[in-house]
Write a protein that holds these residues in place. Structure first.
Motif, PDB file in Angstrom:
ATOM      1  N   GLU A 118      -4.928   7.240   4.975  1.00  0.00           N
ATOM      2  CA  GLU A 118      -6.263   7.584   5.446  1.00  0.00           C
ATOM      3  C   GLU A 118      -7.291   6.571   4.934  1.00  0.00           C
ATOM      4  O   GLU A 118      -7.240   6.142   3.776  1.00  0.00           O
ATOM      5  CB  GLU A 118      -6.629   8.982   4.947  1.00  0.00           C
ATOM      6  CG  GLU A 118      -7.984   9.474   5.418  1.00  0.00           C
ATOM      7  CD  GLU A 118      -8.331  10.836   4.841  1.00  0.00           C
ATOM      8  OE1 GLU A 118      -9.436  11.324   5.139  1.00  0.00           O
ATOM      9  OE2 GLU A 118      -7.506  11.403   4.099  1.00  0.00           O
ATOM     10  N   ILE A 119      -8.230   6.200   5.797  1.00  0.00           N
ATOM     11  CA  ILE A 119      -9.309   5.301   5.402  1.00  0.00           C
ATOM     12  C   ILE A 119     -10.437   6.144   4.824  1.00  0.00           C
ATOM     13  O   ILE A 119     -11.034   6.984   5.516  1.00  0.00           O
ATOM     14  CB  ILE A 119      -9.803   4.473   6.602  1.00  0.00           C
ATOM     15  CG1 ILE A 119      -8.676   3.570   7.114  1.00  0.00           C
ATOM     16  CG2 ILE A 119     -11.024   3.643   6.230  1.00  0.00           C
ATOM     17  CD1 ILE A 119      -9.033   2.792   8.359  1.00  0.00           C
ATOM     18  N   ILE A 120     -10.692   5.943   3.562  1.00  0.00           N
ATOM     19  CA  ILE A 120     -11.713   6.716   2.855  1.00  0.00           C
ATOM     20  C   ILE A 120     -12.807   5.756   2.405  1.00  0.00           C
ATOM     21  O   ILE A 120     -12.523   4.764   1.720  1.00  0.00           O
ATOM     22  CB  ILE A 120     -11.113   7.457   1.642  1.00  0.00           C
ATOM     23  CG1 ILE A 120     -10.000   8.414   2.116  1.00  0.00           C
ATOM     24  CG2 ILE A 120     -12.192   8.216   0.872  1.00  0.00           C
ATOM     25  CD1 ILE A 120      -9.273   9.100   0.979  1.00  0.00           C
ATOM     26  N   GLU A 121     -14.026   6.047   2.775  1.00  0.00           N
ATOM     27  CA  GLU A 121     -15.141   5.174   2.426  1.00  0.00           C
ATOM     28  C   GLU A 121     -15.289   5.084   0.908  1.00  0.00           C
ATOM     29  O   GLU A 121     -15.258   6.091   0.203  1.00  0.00           O
ATOM     30  CB  GLU A 121     -16.434   5.707   3.050  1.00  0.00           C
ATOM     31  CG  GLU A 121     -17.616   4.762   2.882  1.00  0.00           C
ATOM     32  CD  GLU A 121     -18.854   5.245   3.611  1.00  0.00           C
ATOM     33  OE1 GLU A 121     -19.917   4.640   3.415  1.00  0.00           O
ATOM     34  OE2 GLU A 121     -18.743   6.234   4.378  1.00  0.00           O
ATOM     35  N   GLY A 122     -15.411   3.860   0.440  1.00  0.00           N
ATOM     36  CA  GLY A 122     -15.591   3.646  -0.993  1.00  0.00           C
ATOM     37  C   GLY A 122     -14.298   3.502  -1.766  1.00  0.00           C
ATOM     38  O   GLY A 122     -14.324   3.236  -2.973  1.00  0.00           O
ATOM     39  N   GLU A 123     -13.140   3.674  -1.112  1.00  0.00           N
ATOM     40  CA  GLU A 123     -11.852   3.533  -1.788  1.00  0.00           C
ATOM     41  C   GLU A 123     -11.008   2.484  -1.089  1.00  0.00           C
ATOM     42  O   GLU A 123     -11.005   2.391   0.140  1.00  0.00           O
ATOM     43  CB  GLU A 123     -11.089   4.863  -1.803  1.00  0.00           C
ATOM     44  CG  GLU A 123     -11.643   5.903  -2.749  1.00  0.00           C
ATOM     45  CD  GLU A 123     -10.651   7.033  -2.982  1.00  0.00           C
ATOM     46  OE1 GLU A 123      -9.531   6.743  -3.464  1.00  0.00           O
ATOM     47  OE2 GLU A 123     -10.989   8.181  -2.679  1.00  0.00           O
ATOM     48  N   LYS A 124     -10.301   1.711  -1.862  1.00  0.00           N
ATOM     49  CA  LYS A 124      -9.366   0.744  -1.292  1.00  0.00           C
ATOM     50  C   LYS A 124      -8.142   1.479  -0.756  1.00  0.00           C
ATOM     51  O   LYS A 124      -7.664   2.440  -1.365  1.00  0.00           O
ATOM     52  CB  LYS A 124      -8.949  -0.277  -2.340  1.00  0.00           C
ATOM     53  CG  LYS A 124     -10.024  -1.311  -2.663  1.00  0.00           C
ATOM     54  CD  LYS A 124      -9.497  -2.346  -3.638  1.00  0.00           C
ATOM     55  CE  LYS A 124     -10.506  -3.461  -3.857  1.00  0.00           C
ATOM     56  NZ  LYS A 124     -10.613  -4.360  -2.687  1.00  0.00           N
ATOM     57  N   SER A 125      -7.640   0.996   0.366  1.00  0.00           N
ATOM     58  CA  SER A 125      -6.461   1.632   0.963  1.00  0.00           C
ATOM     59  C   SER A 125      -5.276   1.617   0.015  1.00  0.00           C
ATOM     60  O   SER A 125      -4.466   2.544  -0.005  1.00  0.00           O
ATOM     61  CB  SER A 125      -6.099   0.928   2.274  1.00  0.00           C
ATOM     62  OG  SER A 125      -7.110   1.080   3.230  1.00  0.00           O
ATOM     63  N   GLU A 126      -5.164   0.535  -0.793  1.00  0.00           N
ATOM     64  CA  GLU A 126      -4.055   0.444  -1.750  1.00  0.00           C
ATOM     65  C   GLU A 126      -4.131   1.561  -2.787  1.00  0.00           C
ATOM     66  O   GLU A 126      -3.108   2.107  -3.201  1.00  0.00           O
ATOM     67  CB  GLU A 126      -4.073  -0.920  -2.444  1.00  0.00           C
ATOM     68  CG  GLU A 126      -3.708  -2.092  -1.549  1.00  0.00           C
ATOM     69  CD  GLU A 126      -4.839  -2.525  -0.643  1.00  0.00           C
ATOM     70  OE1 GLU A 126      -4.578  -3.336   0.266  1.00  0.00           O
ATOM     71  OE2 GLU A 126      -5.989  -2.052  -0.837  1.00  0.00           O
ATOM     72  N   ASP A 127      -5.349   1.917  -3.198  1.00  0.00           N
ATOM     73  CA  ASP A 127      -5.501   2.986  -4.183  1.00  0.00           C
ATOM     74  C   ASP A 127      -5.143   4.339  -3.575  1.00  0.00           C
ATOM     75  O   ASP A 127      -4.532   5.191  -4.225  1.00  0.00           O
ATOM     76  CB  ASP A 127      -6.940   3.012  -4.716  1.00  0.00           C
ATOM     77  CG  ASP A 127      -7.273   1.765  -5.519  1.00  0.00           C
ATOM     78  OD1 ASP A 127      -6.327   1.112  -6.022  1.00  0.00           O
ATOM     79  OD2 ASP A 127      -8.456   1.434  -5.642  1.00  0.00           O
ATOM     80  N   VAL A 128      -5.527   4.536  -2.319  1.00  0.00           N
ATOM     81  CA  VAL A 128      -5.177   5.790  -1.636  1.00  0.00           C
ATOM     82  C   VAL A 128      -3.664   5.874  -1.460  1.00  0.00           C
ATOM     83  O   VAL A 128      -3.051   6.916  -1.703  1.00  0.00           O
ATOM     84  CB  VAL A 128      -5.890   5.887  -0.273  1.00  0.00           C
ATOM     85  CG1 VAL A 128      -5.486   7.172   0.452  1.00  0.00           C
ATOM     86  CG2 VAL A 128      -7.404   5.843  -0.452  1.00  0.00           C
ATOM     87  N   ALA A 129      -3.047   4.761  -1.054  1.00  0.00           N
ATOM     88  CA  ALA A 129      -1.593   4.734  -0.881  1.00  0.00           C
ATOM     89  C   ALA A 129      -0.882   5.012  -2.198  1.00  0.00           C
ATOM     90  O   ALA A 129       0.155   5.690  -2.233  1.00  0.00           O
ATOM     91  CB  ALA A 129      -1.152   3.381  -0.313  1.00  0.00           C
ATOM     92  N   GLU A 130      -1.427   4.486  -3.292  1.00  0.00           N
ATOM     93  CA  GLU A 130      -0.823   4.732  -4.594  1.00  0.00           C
ATOM     94  C   GLU A 130      -0.885   6.218  -4.951  1.00  0.00           C
ATOM     95  O   GLU A 130       0.053   6.769  -5.522  1.00  0.00           O
ATOM     96  CB  GLU A 130      -1.500   3.898  -5.671  1.00  0.00           C
ATOM     97  CG  GLU A 130      -0.822   4.006  -7.027  1.00  0.00           C
ATOM     98  CD  GLU A 130      -1.389   3.055  -8.046  1.00  0.00           C
ATOM     99  OE1 GLU A 130      -0.649   2.702  -8.982  1.00  0.00           O
ATOM    100  OE2 GLU A 130      -2.555   2.659  -7.921  1.00  0.00           O
ATOM    101  N   LYS A 131      -1.983   6.873  -4.580  1.00  0.00           N
ATOM    102  CA  LYS A 131      -2.080   8.319  -4.810  1.00  0.00           C
ATOM    103  C   LYS A 131      -1.004   9.067  -4.014  1.00  0.00           C
ATOM    104  O   LYS A 131      -0.411  10.023  -4.508  1.00  0.00           O
ATOM    105  CB  LYS A 131      -3.468   8.822  -4.430  1.00  0.00           C
ATOM    106  CG  LYS A 131      -4.581   8.358  -5.350  1.00  0.00           C
ATOM    107  CD  LYS A 131      -5.934   8.860  -4.868  1.00  0.00           C
ATOM    108  CE  LYS A 131      -7.057   8.356  -5.754  1.00  0.00           C
ATOM    109  NZ  LYS A 131      -8.387   8.790  -5.257  1.00  0.00           N
TER     110      LYS A 131
END
Length: 1198
Positions: A792-805
């Motif tokens: 998911e594309i979340i404003e203010g967060e890098k996609s890599e950080d979201v993927a890591e979660k």
């Protein structure tokens, strides 16, 4: 005089083969034997061919303007006499195998050397004879060979070409660009000969009793030319290719000048008449034989049509739609031919007629001449006739397909359903799909043949990109909506993990008694080498038990060498050997072993184990074959060596040599089950609330003592509210799905999967695209998730950080396991249990989320169904190339296949929606400006042996997030069009850049990647401006290799970003007096100081330095005295956990603070002198005395 036979050659080949497959043969003799076998096979091909012409007139051979008259009959007899005298010597060597190691005999090497000299002395004359024979055939209309004899000759040449590719080209491809062109010519010859081999039986089946003499004579010329060229190439090596390139180019040019076509103009009309024959002689063959003949001919047509589709030609472009229809039609016919059904004879007759039509079109010399530019395609009557034939043939195939679709006998054959069947026991490895003419090297980095190839990462296909050109995937195919989670509990989607370092060690419950029994068998008992099998059903904890024993401190001290490999159901031998050899920590990179074949790897392993007490673990063994092929590498020195097998099957354990009684692992008791469940849900420090105790016990009991079922269920319980009502609801749903035995694990997985949020279902099922038990790089996996649109594309967060979660959540739910942790936190590699892997494969197929093709049968018969979201191909390179599977829009992951290209293929540049591109091309040094057409590209990975120059247009690719170029690095131009630093174009989203070669404008280049977090630099500048990196405020990881030749850095101002967490330095020459610049970095967690990173022999630690440092590595540094600035202060290394010392034998003093740091867990010493070892032992003793730290690990590797 009798015509020479091949008897002597056959005897020599037989005996040399016995020597080759014997144990105790050293490498230098092994290579001599292999070379002798190869050249004798080529000689046998020549003798078989030349005998057919031995009754003809003498030949006149010309060399250097000298004409020599040769009697072929006498020449052949001379060859037979020459090699007959070596039969007794080679037979004698075979007899010695039973009494002594052959490598001890100087005779072996001497005899083989003499044979090689004799073969080389014949080389030039044989090449000239081949040329003379081909020239004489070109002017004759009669054939010297019968069609059966020609087929035998072609078979021998094809075997020679296969040996040539196996023994020479593949391992040399990285060393000389000459071999890339040479290999392409070998492939071209193989294709032509394979066509001839398939055409003759096809023509006979279609009613041609005797192939016309003129056509057969032409085929002889093609075969003779192929034999001559293959014989010439068999003698090429790096030395000759490099030092005599003129001779090489003359030989390859001879092939181009001949322009031999499988079917040429002067025989095309005869060829057409043969193919148009309709009176099938079915009585000559069985239906199964007919099917095989049709299959072979169809395969050769598909292969040729593939080449036509991939060539660059305005004519092909104008006809591409019709040619692709024909290509799809031929693949459809291939899938029909693979099925056995009623009315085979009738259908084979129809298919034969269609293949005849296709053969007339595909091997049309008019088509060849138009493509080669000899004839203009506009307005030519011949070309117009060709176009009409092509269209009509497509209509005929479609009509046949329509007839089948309404036939009751074919209703059970949907286009692709049969391609989903998994092979029973496949030894193939993953291979990627390439578009366009990308010749694939199936040796480099993967082994030398199908059986020895190492697995390569999967290729995932993106059909959704055909529709969407946007930067993100807005919608998914309807079929994937069934992945959505049920509305069980809204809390099930919450993220589990708050930190970034999941615990890699497994929680072990109830294994102490089991481990004690296994440990006793390892330490005591027979001095003979012995296998200890650990046997039990899937999910019972066999691997966990083996790891517990393997890592036991007493075991590590008892055995000199410990090695580990995971075998799995679809193993290949080379991959297993590489795993074993690289599992001891000394050889973490496979580079040094990658180009060795299985024999050489077995010898390496044998030498490693010889005279050592070893423990080797074979995890997840399915077949006794793996041990049968490896056992010669395991010496029995009667020193108590042990081998552990883990297997689901008791019969595997009982069949092995040296096998002991299987240790059958028990299930957990109810109490142990609850203890494991509790620890997995609440952690090791917290207990289950009393209110949930009874429910927890009941749920644990339903798991029937299976650890895997317990941890999967715990993963669900950890995500739902710890409330009685919620747990009661879960317990009720769990009870309703109860079954007995191993199926309980599958039901637990089903329940866990249903509780996953939608995005995690996609991420989990994606593991089915990889190989079983594959350790997957976490960063690569997350990049693929992002490219697929799962994140998911979340404003203010890098996609890599979201993927890591996402990844951490799956780990927290016990569905994904950690292979290795990163030194600065987070996961380095991950994998899934084999039962979870099987579950994901089945679910991915059921949900039409992913289709997996394994092996040649599935690849060759696959017909692309509509709306297939993605495709994973697991196959050997040979099978993949043979299948000629063509798909146009891809997430292209070709990381472990060597493409023999110097530039990026234009076909790749046309994939405008591509998000992920990974290639290996060892000679590629240039990326064209047109790569900017891939405006949606996010990840670009390239393995190349050259320094790769990126174009200036790279600055326009604003969506680029990751650039990885190994092994030499990349040059990025600094555009002269930019007016001032303020107007520099940037890559604002670039997260990772590796490896950047700096020659000039270093600091200004770094300003153009302001948000980079991971950076690798090789600095070749003559100035020092690059050392001001403080502008890179987001930088967390920096690997820097400097230019030590610049001289002293004493007066250079250095500046590192304050957010830096990981720093690796080499060839910087940083004075010890300036180390405080690094020591005061507030967030630094990992520091690696490698060769010449420091300059000086005395390093004084500053008080309060390294406030967060956890891992420190010193490797090949010149430090002699390493001490504290203030010995009375204890403000040093407050967080240090690991210290690694490698090759620093000059070190005489180490900081006294190391003796009292309470956080220190491990010191690892390798290739250091006795003085360093003594210092470390003193630290160990002081730690135990000062802190009672008995568990601190000291690892010393000599």
């Amino acid at each position: 005089m009798e015509v020479a036979s091949t008897c002597s050659i056959d005897w020599l080949l037989h005996d040399l083969d016995l020597i080759l497959n014997s144990s105790g043969i050293y490498l230098f003799v092994l290579y001599d034997v292999r070379d002798a076998i190869k050249h004798l096979k080529f000689l046998k091909t020549f003798l078989m061919c030349a005998r057919k012409w031995s009754q003809s007139n003498d030949l006149y051979l010309q060399s250097d303007n000298v004409v020599k008259r040769v009697s072929l009959r006498s020449f052949l007899s001379c060859i037979e006499d020459t090699f007959h005298k070596y039969e007794e010597d080679i037979q004698s060597l075979c007899l010695r195998l039973e009494t002594e190691d052959i490598h001890k005999s100087i005779v072996a090497h001497g005899v083989l050397h003499e044979i090689e000299k004799e073969i080389i002395s014949l080389k030039q004359e044989i090449i000239q004879i081949y040329f003379a024979l081909a020239s004489s055939r070109s002017f004759q209309s009669n054939s010297c060979m019968t069609d059966d004899e020609l087929l035998e000759f072609i078979d021998l040449i094809l075997q020679n070409l296969a040996d040539l590719a196996y023994d020479d080209m593949n391992w040399k491809i990285t060393k000389s660009s000459i071999y890339a062109a040479l290999s392409a010519q070998v492939q071209d010859l193989e294709a032509k000969l394979t066509f001839l081999k398939s055409f003759i039986p096809f023509a006979k089946m279609r009613g041609t009793a005797d192939i016309p003499a003129l056509l057969l004579a032409h085929f002889e010329v093609v075969a003779l030319t192929a034999a001559r060229l293959s014989y010439m190439w068999s003698f090429w090596d790096d030395f000759e290719a490099i030092h005599n390139p003129g001779l090489y180019y003359r030989s390859t040019r001879s092939f181009e000048l001949l322009s031999i076509r499988a079917v040429d103009f002067h025989v095309y009309e005869i060829y057409k008449e043969v193919l148009a024959a309709s009176n099938s002689s079915a009585s000559l063959h069985t239906a199964v034989m007919d099917e095989r003949i049709l299959n072979n001919f169809n395969d050769s047509l598909i292969s040729r049509l593939w080449e036509l589709l991939c060539c660059s030609s305005s004519f092909v472009d104008s006809m591409k739609d019709e040619m692709q229809k024909l290509y799809a039609g031929l693949r459809f016919l291939r899938s029909i031919l693979r099925e056995h059904h009623e009315m085979m004879d009738e259908q084979n007759e129809k298919i034969g007629a269609l293949l005849g039509e296709a053969g007339i079109i595909i091997f049309s010399p008019t088509l060849s001449r138009v493509i080669e530019g000899e004839v203009s395609f506009s307005g030519s009557t011949q070309v117009l006739d060709f176009c009409d034939m092509l269209a009509n043939t497509n209509i005929h195939i479609k009509h046949f397909k329509d007839q089948l679709s309404v036939s009751s006998t074919i209703e059970s054959l949907p286009n692709s359903s049969h391609s989903l069947r998994a092979p029973e026991v496949s030894q193939t490895s993953s291979r990627m799909l390439s578009k366009g003419k990308m010749p694939i090297d199936h040796e480099v980095m993967v082994g030398l043949d199908d059986k020895g190839e190492q697995g390569i990462e999967p290729l995932i296909k993106h059909f959704k990109d055909q529709i969407s050109g946007s930067s993100t995937i807005q919608s998914l195919p309807n079929s994937s909506h069934s992945l959505r989670a049920p509305e069980v509990s809204q809390t099930s989607s919450r993220m589990l993990s708050k930190g970034k370092m999941p615990i890699a060690r497994e929680i072990m419950v109830g294994l102490d008694d089991e481990a004690a029994k296994v440990f006793e068998r390892l330490r005591w008992g027979s001095e003979q080498v012995e296998i200890v099998p650990i046997v039990g059903m899937a999910g019972l904890g066999k691997t966990t038990l083996a790891k517990k024993v393997y890592n036991n401190i007493s075991v590590t001290c008892h055995f000199h060498i410990r090695l580990w490999c995971t075998v799995s159901q679809e193993f290949n031998m080379k991959n297993v050997l590489l795993q074993i050899l690289c599992s001891d920590g000394k050889h973490s990179r496979k580079d040094e072993f990658q180009n060795l074949d299985e024999h050489a790897l077995l010898e390496k392993l044998h030498q490693r184990l010889l005279k050592n007490r070893y423990l080797v673990v074979f995890d997840d063994v399915w077949d006794i074959e793996v041990w049968n092929e490896l056992r010669t590498a395991f010496p029995n020195d009667k020193n108590g060596s042990r081998i552990i097998f883990t297997s689901r099957f008791s019969n595997v354990a009982s069949e092995v040599q040296y096998g002991g009684e299987p240790h059958k692992i028990r299930r957990l008791t109810v109490e142990e089950s609850f203890e494991l469940l509790q620890k997995k849900v609440f952690g090791e420090e917290e207990e289950c609330p009393q209110a949930l105790h009874e429910l927890g016990m009941a749920i644990a009991k339903k798991c029937r003592g299976l650890p895997l079922a317990l941890v999967v269920v715990a993963g669900v319980l950890a995500t739902i509210e710890h409330d009685i009502c919620v747990w009661e609801e879960f317990a009720e749903s769990f009870t309703l799905t109860m079954v007995s035995g191993a199926d309980q694990c599958k039901k637990s997985l089903e329940l866990s999967f249903e509780h996953l949020p939608y995005h995690l279902k996609e991420c989990l099922l994606y593991f089915a695209a990889f190989r079983e038990d594959e350790k997957i790089g976490a960063k690569k996996l997350m990049c693929l998730w992002i490219a697929e649109g799962f994140v998911e594309i979340i404003e203010g967060e890098k996609s890599e950080d979201v993927a890591e979660k996402y990844l951490m959540d799956l780990i927290g739910r016990n569905l994904v396991m950690v292979g290795k942790n990163r030194s600065i936190g987070g996961v380095k590699t991950c994998y899934i249990h084999d039962l979870i892997f099987e579950f994901c494969k089945g679910k991915a197929k059921e949900k039409k989320f992913l289709q997996v093709l394994r092996g040649y049968d599935e690849l060759s018969t696959f017909n692309e169904p509509p709306n297939l979201p993605r495709l994973s191909i697991c196959s050997s390179g040979k099978d993949f190339m043979k299948s000629k599977l063509f798909c146009p829009h891809l997430v292209l992951n070709l990381g472990n296949i060597n493409l023999r290209l110097k530039e990026l293929p234009t076909e790749v540049e046309s994939l405008l929606c591509l998000r992920y591109l990974a290639l290996t091309a060892w000679t590629m040094g240039f990326i064209p400006p047109s790569i900017a057409n891939l405006s949606h590209l996010e990840t670009f990975c390239l393995n190349s042996g050259e320094i790769v120059s990126l174009p200036d247009s790279i600055w326009n690719m604003k969506k680029l997030r990751h650039i990885h170029v190994r092994w030499e690095g990349i040059i990025i131009p600094f555009s002269s069009n930019d007016n001032g630093v303020e107007n520099l174009s940037t890559l604002p989203n670039l997260d990772t850049l590796s490896c950047l070669c700096l020659y000039e404008e270093g600091e200004n280049l770094l300003r153009r990647i302001p948000n980079v977090r991971r950076l690798t630099i090789s600095d070749y500048q003559t100035g020092n401006e690059v050392f001001n990196m403080s502008r890179l405020e987001c930088l967390e990881s920096l690997t820097y290799s400097g230019n030590y030749s610049l001289g002293s850095m004493e007066h250079v101002e250095l500046s590192f970003p304050m957010n830096l967490k990981k720093l690796s330095l080499s060839y910087l020459g940083l004075p010890c007096s300036k180390m405080s610049l690094i020591e005061q970095l507030p967030n630094l967690e990992v520091l690696k100081l490698r060769e010449r990173a420091m300059d000086g022999q005395r390093w004084e630690l500053m008080v309060g330095g390294f406030p967060k440092l956890r891992v420190l590595t010193l490797e090949e540094v010149e430090v002699v005295e390493w001490i504290e600035a203030d010995p009375d202060s204890d403000d040093y290394f407050p967080c240090l956990q690991q210290l690694k010392l490698h090759d620093i034998s000059n070190l005489k003093m180490m900081p006294a603070c190391l003796e009292s740091i309470s956080t220190l867990e491990e010191i690892k010493v390798s290739s250091c002198g006795d003085g360093v070892k003594s210092l470390v032992r003193e630290i160990e003793a002081a730690q135990e005395y000062n802190n009672g730290n008995e568990n601190m690990k000291i690892i010393i590797i000599d």
